[in-house]
Scaffold this active site. Structure first.
Site, short mmCIF file in Angstrom:
data_model
loop_
_atom_site.label_atom_id
_atom_site.label_comp_id
_atom_site.label_asym_id
_atom_site.label_seq_id
_atom_site.Cartn_x
_atom_site.Cartn_y
_atom_site.Cartn_z
N HIS A 19 9.10 32.10 6.30
CA HIS A 19 8.20 31.01 6.71
C HIS A 19 6.85 31.57 7.16
CE1 HIS A 19 7.88 26.82 8.81
NE2 HIS A 19 6.68 27.29 8.51
N LEU A 45 -0.03 31.63 4.26
CA LEU A 45 -0.99 32.65 3.83
C LEU A 45 -2.39 32.08 3.62
CD1 LEU A 45 1.15 34.88 1.41
CD2 LEU A 45 0.70 35.18 3.85
N ARG A 46 -2.50 30.76 3.73
CA ARG A 46 -3.81 30.06 3.73
C ARG A 46 -4.59 30.15 2.42
NH1 ARG A 46 -1.95 27.18 7.55
NH2 ARG A 46 -2.24 27.85 9.70
N ASN A 95 1.31 24.26 2.24
CA ASN A 95 0.24 23.41 2.79
C ASN A 95 -1.12 24.09 2.67
OD1 ASN A 95 0.98 25.30 4.74
ND2 ASN A 95 0.42 23.98 6.45
N ASP A 122 6.15 21.23 4.65
CA ASP A 122 5.89 21.76 6.00
C ASP A 122 4.50 21.42 6.52
OD1 ASP A 122 6.50 23.16 8.37
OD2 ASP A 122 5.35 24.87 7.65
N HIS A 130 10.33 20.63 8.09
CA HIS A 130 9.64 20.61 9.38
C HIS A 130 10.09 19.30 10.02
CE1 HIS A 130 5.81 20.67 11.92
NE2 HIS A 130 6.23 19.44 12.06
N ASP A 168 6.81 31.61 11.14
CA ASP A 168 5.84 30.51 11.07
C ASP A 168 4.42 31.05 11.29
OD1 ASP A 168 4.70 28.02 10.75
OD2 ASP A 168 5.54 27.15 12.58
N HIS A 184 -5.32 30.98 12.26
CA HIS A 184 -6.43 30.05 12.49
C HIS A 184 -7.63 30.85 12.94
CE1 HIS A 184 -4.20 26.34 12.04
NE2 HIS A 184 -3.26 26.79 12.84
ZN LIG Z 1 6.23 23.48 10.41
#
Ligand SMILES: [Zn+2]
Lengths: 430, 306
Positions: free
Chosen positions: A62, A65-66, A96, A153, A180, A305, A309
Site C-alpha cells: 500500500h 507513488l503520486r 488515486n 483507495d 479504504h 500507506d 505531500h
Molecule cells: Zn486509504
C-alpha cells in the site's frame, strides 16, 4: 560479478529456512549456500553479515507513488528509491493518481517508469472509473496490463451494488479488492472522534465510519464469495469484525500501518499536521487491538500507506491540510522497535507480515532463498539503533511525524533484479 | 504583577492567578472607559495586527477599539481566503506580516490550532480571537468578568451553558476558565449538540431547560447557527425554541434570580425570546462594554511583558 554474504542468518518461514550460513550470489542469482571455496571467496565482493538477517525481499502492498499527476511530491523513481532505502524490493501502488489508474495505458506507463529498477512496482487498478463509484473500470484489461489488485483507495467503493459487481467480476482472476473502509456520510473530519477531538475542538471522524464499511464489505464478500482486503485497519471493532469473518471462512484479509500500532490521537495536541491521516490516529485501546490482531493473525500484514505531500500542502491550517504521511523509510524500524523488541512478534512472524503475506494476498510468488533462484533479498540488522532524519529521506517529500525518533532495527542492504543497494548506492550485479 | 502565559491561546492551561490578574486589570480599564477621554498611552509604539480569516465584525471591532484605547498602532488583515485557495499560503502571509515588525497578532480562524501554529512561526505574542470550534478565550474572560461584576464571585457559582456545545468555541473556553475559578459548570443541549465525552471536563449534563434554569445561578445562552443546525442536529428552530429556548416563562417558572448571558449576536425567538433579550435578567450589552475592557487588559498585560 559475485557477492559473498558471510555468516548471514538466512530466514524464510515459507521454506522453513532458519540457519546461519554463507550465501554466494553470482550475477544476481543465488549459486551457493555454504561450502564456498577459497577461490570463489577471492573472486567475490565479500560482506561479513554476522548477526544480520537475510530474508525474502520485503513487500509493501500500500503505497502512493503520486505518478502520474503529482510528480512534485513523488515519482515512480523516487518512491522506488525510498522503498529500497527502507528495505523493500516490491511495492503495490494505489490508483488515486491523475489520471487514475483505470486504463491499461496508465498501468503500462507506470510499469515502464519502474523498468530497470531494483524495486518491483505493481500497479493497483481502480475498481470504478475515475474512482467515482459509478461504473466499473475495465478490470479485465487492467489485469492483462498487470494490475495485481483493485481499489478506490482514498474512499471506499461507493455503493454495495457496484462493490458486489466488482467482486463477482474479479472472481475470474481470484484477485482482491482493497478497501479504504469509511462511510462517506460520516467522513470529513480531521481526526478521530473522542475525548481528544473534544478537547482540541477539531471536527472528527467516528470509528463507526470504518466499522460500518467493514461490516458491509464482509457481508458482500460473504454473499458473492469474493475477496476483500481491508486497507489500514485502525479500529478495535473492525479487528473484531475481521476475526468473526475469518472464523466463518469469509475471504477477508487485513493490513495495518505502523502509525496505527505506534501512535494515538494524543499526538494531535500539538496540532502538527504530520499527525493528520485517514484513518485517523485512534486511542490506546485501538492501538492495543492492532497489536493483538497482528499477534493472533487477524491482521495479515503491515503496509505503510506511504502518502507523500508537499511541504506547502502540509503547512496549511490543520483542517485544510491533506491526510497522510510517508512510511517506506520508517516502516521496518518502527515494526522491529514496536513489535519485535517489545516481544509482540518474533522476528520470523514479522517477516511473514512484511514480506510473505502481502505477496500471498496479491497472488505473487514469494522469493525463495535457494540455489538457482534470482536473489530477491533484504539484509536486516535488527539491533541497529538509528535516528530518523527526514532530511536524509530518499522520498521526494518530507511529511513524517517520526523525524528525530530513535528506532532499533534497519535494513542494511537489498538485492533484487540483479542489483544491489547499500548505503544509498545501487550497484549492478551483471 | 505579570502573567505566566506569553500568549493567550485558550483558557485550557491558564493558571488561576493569571485569570484573576486579567479580570482585576480589566476593572481598572473599565473605569477608563467611563472617563470623558477614554484613551491611555500604555501601548504607544506597540504594533498589533488583527488577522481575521473569518468574518466577525463584533470581535474585530472590540479588539480594534481596545487597541486604540491603549494607543497601539493597529493593522487589519481581513480575508475569507484560506490557504486551500491557490496562491499565498497561511505561512507566507504570516511571514510577510512579521516582516513589518509587529509585536502582537490577534487571530481568528476557521481551523482549530491556528493560534498554536502561529506561536511556532512567529515571534509575536499571539491572542486567539476564536479558532474553529476550539477556544475563544477573551469571550470567556468577558463572560466571567460580567458574572463577577453582577454577582461578586465565581467560586462555587453554578453556571450552565445552553446550546450547540459541539460547534462552540465559547463553550470550551467558558468551561475551562470557570472551572479554574472554582465555579460548577454544566451544559444543556440535545445530545446531538454535545461533543463526545464532554463529561471528561467535569461538567454536568442537562437535557431539560427547566431543570437547567432551576439549578443554576447563571445561564450562558449560545447562538444557534440557523443554516447549519436546522434539520440536521435539531428537527427545526421552532422545536429548539420550544424545548431549549430561554423564555420569560421558563425563567418565571423556575428561577427568578437567574442571570442570563449571551455572546451575541442573538437570534430572537430561537435560543432566546425577545422578552428575555430585552428583560431584567440579561446583561447582554454589559458584556459588550466589558469585552473592550477585558481585551484592553489582555493586550496590556501581554504587550508590556518585556
Ligand atoms: Zn486509504
Amino acid at each position: 560479478m559475485k557477492l559473498l554474504l558471510k555468516n548471514v542468518h538466512l530466514l524464510n518461514p515459507e521454506q522453513n529456512l532458519d540457519e546461519t550460513n554463507d550465501l554466494l550470489i553470482d550475477e544476481g542469482i543465488i549459486t551457493k549456500i555454504g561450502n564456498v571455496s577459497k577461490e570463489e571467496m577471492n573472486s567475490s565482493e565479500v560482506y561479513d553479515y554476522s548477526g544480520k538477517y537475510c530474508v525474502p525481499g520485503l513487500f509493501d502492498m500500500h503505497v502512493h507513488l503520486r505518478e502520474p499527476g503529482r510528480e512534485d511530491t513523488e515519482t515512480v523513481q523516487t518512491g522506488s528509491n525510498s522503498a529500497a532505502e527502507g528495505g523493500f524490493t516490491g511495492v503495490a501502488c494505489m490508483p488515486n493518481t491523475t489520471p487514475t489508474i483505470d486504463s491499461a495505458e496508465v498501468v503500462n506507463s507506470i510499469k515502464k517508469k519502474a523498468e530497470n529498477h531494483l524495486v518491483d512496482v505493481y500497479p493497483i487498478g481502480a475498481v470504478t472509473k475515475d474512482r467515482k463509484g459509478e461504473f466499473l473500470a475495465p478490470i479485465a484489461e487492467l489485469v492483462d496490463a498487470g494490475a495485481v489488485a483493485f481499489s478506490d483507495d482514498g474512499v471506499a467503493v461507493k455503493t454495495a451494488s457496484i462493490l458486489r459487481s466488482a467482486l463477482e467480476y474479479l472472481k475470474m482472476y481470484d484477485l482482491p479488492i482493497i478497501e479504504h473502509c469509511e462511510d462517506e456520510t460520516l467522513a470529513g473530519g480531521a481526526m478521530n472522534e473522542g475525548s481528544v477531538s473534544t478537547l482540541l475542538g477539531l471536527p472528527s471522524i467516528p470509528t463507526i465510519a470504518e466499522d460500518l464499511t467493514v461490516m458491509r464489505d464482509i457481508s458482500v464478500a460473504e454473499y458473492v464469495d469474493g475477496k476483500v482486503h481491508i486497507a489500514h485497519i485502525s479500529s478495535k471493532k473492525a479487528v473484531q469484525l475481521v476475526i468473526e469473518a475469518k472464523a466463518k471462512g469469509i475471504k477477508i484479509t487485513a493490513e495495518v500501518t505502523p502509525h496505527h500500532f505506534t501512535l494515538t490521537d494524543e499526538a494531535l495536541t500539538s496540532y502538527d499536521t504530520n499527525y493528520k491521516m485517514n484513518p485517523p490516529l485512534r486511542t490506546e485501546e485501538d492501538v492495543n487491538a492492532m497489536i493483538e490482531g497482528l499477534k493472533d493473525g487477524t491482521i495479515d500484514c503491515i503496509a505503510s500507506d506511504h502518502a507523500p505531500h508537499s511541504i506547502e500542502e502540509k503547512e496549511a491550517e490543520f483542517i485544510f491540510a491533506p491526510n497522510g504521511i510517508l512510511g517506506l523509510e520508517t516502516q521496518l524500524g518502527l515494526s522491529i522497535s514496536e513489535l519485535v523488541h517489545k516481544n509482540h512478534l518474533s522476528f520470523s512472524q514479522l517477516i511473514e507480515k512484511l514480506s510473505i503475506n502481502p505477496r500471498k494476498i496479491l497472488n505473487l510468488p514469494v522469493p525463495q532463498i535457494k540455489v538457482g533462484e534470482k536473489a530477491n533479498l533484504t539484509i536486516i540488522d535488527s539491533d541497529e539503533v538509528w535516528t530518523v532524519d527526514i532530511k536524509k529521506f530518499k522520498s521526494k517529500s518530507k511529511n513524517s511525524p517520526f523525524d528525530k525518533r530513535l528506532l532499533t532495527g534497519k535494513s542494511v542492504a537489498v538485492i533484487n533484479n540483479y542489483q544491489f543497494y547499500k548505503e544509498g548506492k545501487f550497484q549492478n550485479l551483471k | 504583577m505579570s502573567l505566566n502565559i506569553k500568549h493567550l491561546l485558550g483558557l485550557k492551561d491558564v493558571p488561576k492567578n493569571d485569570i484573576q490578574l486579567i479580570l482585576d486589570t480589566a476593572t481598572t480599564f473599565r473605569e477608563v472607559l467611563e472617563r470623558p477621554i477614554k484613551k491611555v498611552p500604555t501601548l504607544k509604539g506597540t504594533t498589533i495586527v488583527n488577522l481575521f480569516y473569518e468574518n466577525s465584525t463584533r470581535t474585530r471591532l472590540s479588539f480594534e477599539l481596545a487597541e486604540k484605547r491603549l494607543s497601539a498602532d493597529t493593522l487589519n488583515f481581513t480575508t475569507s481566503n484560506s490557504s486551500t485557495k491557490k496562491g499565498e499560503t497561511f505561512k507566507d502571509t504570516v511571514r510577510n506580516i512579521e516582516a513589518m515588525k509587529i509585536d502582537m497578532i490577534v487571530v481568528r480562524h476557521q481551523s482549530a490550532g491556528v493560534p498554536h501554529y502561529l506561536t511556532k512561526i512567529s515571534n509575536a505574542s499571539i491572542i486567539n480571537a476564536g479558532d474553529g470550534r476550539h477556544e475563544h478565550p477573551t469571550q470567556a474572560l468577558l463572560d466571567m468578568y460580567s458574572i463577577r461584576e453582577k454577582i461578586g464571585k465565581l467560586n462555587n457559582l453554578n453556571v450552565c451553558i445552553v446550546g450547540d456545545i459541539s460547534h462552540s468555541r465559547v463553550a470550551l473556553s467558558n468551561i475551562f476558565g470557570l472551572i479554574t475559578m472554582g465555579a460548577k459548570v454544566s451544559v444543556c443541549a440535545p445530545p446531538t449538540m454535545l461533543p463526545k465525552n464532554i463529561e471528561q471536563f467535569g461538567v454536568k449534563i442537562f437535557h431539560d431547560i427547566n431543570k437547567a434554569v432551576a439549578e443554576n445561578d447563571v445561564v450562558n445562552v449560545l447562538r444557534i447557527q440557523l443554516e447549519r443546525d436546522a434539520g440536521n442536529t435539531i428537527p427545526s428552530l421552532r422545536e429548539y425554541h420550544n424545548y431549549f429556548g430561554i423564555t420569560g416563562d421558563v425563567i418565571e417558572r423556575n428561577n427568578k434570580d437567574i442571570l442570563i448571558l449571551h455572546p451575541g449576536p442573538i437570534n430572537r425567538g430561537v435560543e432566546i425570546s425577545s422578552e428575555v433579550a430585552d428583560g431584567p435578567y440579561q446583561i447582554i450589552l454589559d458584556q459588550v462594554t466589558n469585552g473592550v475592557a477585558i481585551r484592553m487588559a489582555v493586550l496590556y498585560l501581554l504587550g508590556t511583558m518585556n
